[in-house]
Write a protein that holds these residues in place. Structure first.
Motif, PDB file in Angstrom:
ATOM      1  N   ALA A   1      -1.106 -11.684  -6.047  1.00 19.25           N
ATOM      2  CA  ALA A   1      -1.540 -12.033  -4.693  1.00 19.25           C
ATOM      3  C   ALA A   1      -2.416 -10.928  -4.109  1.00 19.25           C
ATOM      4  CB  ALA A   1      -0.322 -12.265  -3.792  1.00 19.25           C
ATOM      5  N   VAL A   2      -2.002  -9.677  -4.321  1.00 13.77           N
ATOM      6  CA  VAL A   2      -2.801  -8.547  -3.841  1.00 13.77           C
ATOM      7  C   VAL A   2      -4.190  -8.591  -4.457  1.00 13.77           C
ATOM      8  CG1 VAL A   2      -3.034  -6.038  -3.934  1.00 13.77           C
ATOM      9  CG2 VAL A   2      -0.829  -7.058  -3.357  1.00 13.77           C
ATOM     10  N   ILE A   3      -4.240  -8.797  -5.763  1.00 15.35           N
ATOM     11  CA  ILE A   3      -5.529  -8.829  -6.461  1.00 15.35           C
ATOM     12  C   ILE A   3      -6.374 -10.001  -5.984  1.00 15.35           C
ATOM     13  CG2 ILE A   3      -6.587  -9.205  -8.726  1.00 15.35           C
ATOM     14  CD1 ILE A   3      -4.153  -7.635  -9.893  1.00 15.35           C
ATOM     15  N   THR A   4      -5.764 -11.166  -5.843  1.00 16.46           N
ATOM     16  CA  THR A   4      -6.491 -12.360  -5.396  1.00 16.46           C
ATOM     17  C   THR A   4      -7.091 -12.146  -4.012  1.00 16.46           C
ATOM     18  OG1 THR A   4      -5.125 -13.855  -6.724  1.00 16.46           O
ATOM     19  CG2 THR A   4      -6.238 -14.804  -4.806  1.00 16.46           C
TER      20      THR A   4
ATOM     21  N   GLY B   1       3.058  -4.261  -5.000  1.00 16.10           N
ATOM     22  CA  GLY B   1       2.782  -5.687  -4.832  1.00 16.10           C
ATOM     23  C   GLY B   1       3.241  -6.235  -3.511  1.00 16.10           C
ATOM     24  N   SER B   2       3.200  -5.415  -2.470  1.00 16.55           N
ATOM     25  CA  SER B   2       3.627  -5.859  -1.132  1.00 16.55           C
ATOM     26  C   SER B   2       2.398  -6.384  -0.392  1.00 16.55           C
ATOM     27  CB  SER B   2       4.271  -4.685  -0.378  1.00 16.55           C
ATOM     28  OG  SER B   2       4.844  -5.105   0.825  1.00 16.55           O
ATOM     29  N   SER B   3       2.070  -7.631  -0.639  1.00 16.68           N
ATOM     30  CA  SER B   3       0.766  -8.167  -0.230  1.00 16.68           C
ATOM     31  C   SER B   3       0.584  -8.230   1.281  1.00 16.68           C
ATOM     32  CB  SER B   3       0.538  -9.547  -0.845  1.00 16.68           C
ATOM     33  OG  SER B   3       1.541 -10.454  -0.435  1.00 16.68           O
ATOM     34  N   TRP B   4       1.609  -8.705   2.005  1.00 15.46           N
ATOM     35  CA  TRP B   4       1.456  -8.844   3.455  1.00 15.46           C
ATOM     36  C   TRP B   4       1.409  -7.483   4.133  1.00 15.46           C
ATOM     37  CZ3 TRP B   4       0.283 -13.350   5.717  1.00 15.46           C
ATOM     38  CH2 TRP B   4       0.532 -14.519   5.000  1.00 15.46           C
ATOM     39  N   VAL B   5       2.223  -6.542   3.678  1.00 15.58           N
ATOM     40  CA  VAL B   5       2.182  -5.195   4.235  1.00 15.58           C
ATOM     41  C   VAL B   5       0.817  -4.570   3.976  1.00 15.58           C
ATOM     42  CG1 VAL B   5       3.107  -2.849   3.998  1.00 15.58           C
ATOM     43  CG2 VAL B   5       4.662  -4.800   4.126  1.00 15.58           C
ATOM     44  N   LEU B   6       0.316  -4.719   2.761  1.00 13.75           N
ATOM     45  CA  LEU B   6      -0.986  -4.163   2.428  1.00 13.75           C
ATOM     46  C   LEU B   6      -2.080  -4.755   3.305  1.00 13.75           C
ATOM     47  CD1 LEU B   6      -2.758  -2.390   0.606  1.00 13.75           C
ATOM     48  CD2 LEU B   6      -2.942  -4.341  -0.964  1.00 13.75           C
ATOM     49  N   ASP B   7      -2.041  -6.051   3.507  1.00 16.62           N
ATOM     50  CA  ASP B   7      -3.052  -6.697   4.347  1.00 16.62           C
ATOM     51  C   ASP B   7      -3.062  -6.100   5.753  1.00 16.62           C
ATOM     52  OD1 ASP B   7      -5.027  -8.943   4.644  1.00 16.62           O
ATOM     53  OD2 ASP B   7      -3.601  -9.551   6.180  1.00 16.62           O
TER      54      ASP B   7
ATOM     55  N   ALA C   1      -3.560  -1.975  -7.824  1.00 18.80           N
ATOM     56  CA  ALA C   1      -2.824  -3.208  -8.108  1.00 18.80           C
ATOM     57  C   ALA C   1      -3.075  -3.687  -9.534  1.00 18.80           C
ATOM     58  CB  ALA C   1      -3.213  -4.288  -7.106  1.00 18.80           C
ATOM     59  N   ARG C   2      -4.327  -3.614  -9.982  1.00 21.33           N
ATOM     60  CA  ARG C   2      -4.632  -4.022 -11.360  1.00 21.33           C
ATOM     61  C   ARG C   2      -3.903  -3.136 -12.367  1.00 21.33           C
ATOM     62  NH1 ARG C   2     -11.161  -5.014 -10.556  1.00 21.33           N
ATOM     63  NH2 ARG C   2     -11.059  -7.251 -10.044  1.00 21.33           N
TER      64      ARG C   2
ATOM     65  N   HIS D   1       6.639 -17.846  -3.637  1.00 26.03           N
ATOM     66  CA  HIS D   1       6.146 -16.511  -3.958  1.00 26.03           C
ATOM     67  C   HIS D   1       4.735 -16.312  -3.406  1.00 26.03           C
ATOM     68  CE1 HIS D   1       5.025 -12.981  -6.406  1.00 26.03           C
ATOM     69  NE2 HIS D   1       6.328 -12.782  -6.524  1.00 26.03           N
ATOM     70  N   ASP D   2       4.415 -15.079  -3.046  1.00 23.91           N
ATOM     71  CA  ASP D   2       3.091 -14.789  -2.484  1.00 23.91           C
ATOM     72  C   ASP D   2       1.969 -15.044  -3.478  1.00 23.91           C
ATOM     73  OD1 ASP D   2       4.158 -14.098  -0.067  1.00 23.91           O
ATOM     74  OD2 ASP D   2       4.137 -11.937  -0.426  1.00 23.91           O
ATOM     75  N   ASP D   3       2.221 -14.900  -4.782  1.00 20.36           N
ATOM     76  CA  ASP D   3       1.175 -15.194  -5.769  1.00 20.36           C
ATOM     77  C   ASP D   3       0.737 -16.652  -5.665  1.00 20.36           C
ATOM     78  OD1 ASP D   3       1.442 -12.625  -6.682  1.00 20.36           O
ATOM     79  OD2 ASP D   3       2.459 -13.136  -8.551  1.00 20.36           O
TER      80      ASP D   3
END
Length: 388
Positions: free
Chosen positions: A127-130, A78-84, A107-108, A157-159
């Protein structure tokens, strides 16, 4: 390349030290194992800006130590910014075998399995999923997006942020009407989290708006009418911060003084919102200078820096103003000292010169702290200097 130095800087969260080293040409030598090691360390530490800088020089798909796949790790955790950042070079996310689709599946699955339950802060799987759904053309309703944000109900939170970004873009009357209805339905006796989120959505829908020069969204005047009474009635500090920020973005310059009533609010975030309303207030209301000078002495460093920055844009030039600026040349906050020195220099007062010189001596390259602000200052100084 001094890999131990860079790894230590990443571990202590000193992004500027990393960026300064990368700007010194080190990044050209990061194509091998050292680059992969540094990228992995930055990702594990959550230093997404470092990851973003490295991607393009270091292959973001190259496995890390132990055979760890970077994209899978970021999505699973769930590391959204790193993943992006890791996905930023994937120019065709819609293909069947794209890293985006793989990350969404991971992620799901992680969310369904409850991975990361109990961690603080919780992983940002939603957040990753969104974000991935938006890039893959999967559309969610505002209610669905809000439900994701309210699972943790944490505005930091990133979510929460990811759902807001999806709701606010593209802006529309329909989205504003939705947010207003949620905020009205979650009044003082309703859900605080829903009210906070809806007010945030209204604020996000107006980001970057300057009603004096830009084309206004069709709901601009409705937003002003909705927000103005809430400047007087909102009691939750977080919600009030958002109301101040949103009203400042939507209202005309003539309506802006309404935020001044909160310049002495006990919550530093509310006071910061007032500080950010300058210098537009100063341009037409010299009487608001007294409020700004109180904010210059705010206990919160970010508020002092913002108020001092406003004074770099203010035409006010009196012995009292210069005295306040000179007093902040020894401010313990770096940004406050810099803004005070710039404000004096723009008034032709040389008392700020030693501080500016000291900051210049500490600048190694364009990534150093204060480098960008000094560039802005020199540009403004040239603009004020009459030509031959």
């Amino acid at each position: 390349m001094d890999l131990p130095f860079l790894l230590a800087a990443v571990e202590r969260g000193d992004d500027i030290a990393v960026f300064e080293s990368l700007d010194d040409g080190v990044i050209d030598r990061l194509t091998g194992d050292d680059g992969v090691t540094l990228l992995a360390a930055a990702a594990y530490a959550g230093r997404h800006e470092v990851v973003s800088r490295l991607v393009g020089w270091v292959d973001p798909s190259h496995p890390w130590a132990g055979g760890v796949d970077p994209v899978t790790w970021a999505a699973e955790n769930g590391s959204s910014w790193v993943l992006d950042s890791l996905l930023s070079l994937d120019r065709d996310p819609l293909r069947e075998d794209s890293a985006h689709r793989r990350a969404l599946r991971v992620a799901r699955a992680a969310l369904d399995s409850g991975a990361g339950a109990g961690l603080v802060p919780p992983p940002a799987h939603r957040a990753v999923i969104t974000d991935l759904e938006a890039k893959l053309g999967v559309h969610r309703t505002p209610d669905e997006l809000m439900a994701r944000a309210l699972v943790h109900a944490d505005p930091g939170h990133d979510d929460w942020l990811a759902s807001l970004c999806r709701i606010a873009w593209p802006e529309s009357q329909e989205r504003f009407d939705w947010a207003r209805a949620v905020a009205e339905g979650a009044g003082e006796a309703g859900s605080l989290a829903r009210r906070r989120f809806a007010l945030d959505a209204i604020n996000f829908l107006g980001f970057g708006l300057n009603p004096d020069i830009d084309d206004e969204p069709p709901f601009t005047r409705e937003a002003v009418g909705f927000l103005r009474p809430r400047l007087d009635t909102e009691r939750d500090p977080y919600a009030l911060r958002t109301v101040v920020a949103a009203f400042t973005g939507y209202c005309s310059r003539e309506e802006l003084p309404a935020v001044l009533a909160h310049a002495d609010h006990p919550d530093p975030g509310v006071r910061h919102g007032v500080a950010l309303a300058f210098p537009a207030l100063l341009a037409d209301r010299p009487d608001s200078l007294a409020v700004l000078l109180r904010l210059v002495d705010d206990p919160a460093p970010v508020n002092r820096a913002s108020a001092l920055h406003a004074l770099t844009r203010s035409p006010a030039d009196t012995p009292a103003v210069r005295g306040v600026l000179a007093a902040h040349l020894t401010d313990p906050d770096f940004d406050a000292r810099l803004e005070a020195a710039i404000a004096l220099a723009l008034r032709g007062d040389e008392r700020g010169t030693p501080v500016l010189d000291e900051i210049r001596r500490g600048i190694k390259n364009r990534s150093s702290r204060g480098a960008g602000r000094l560039d802005d200052f020199h540009y403004e100084l040239r603009a004020r200097t009459p030509g031959p």
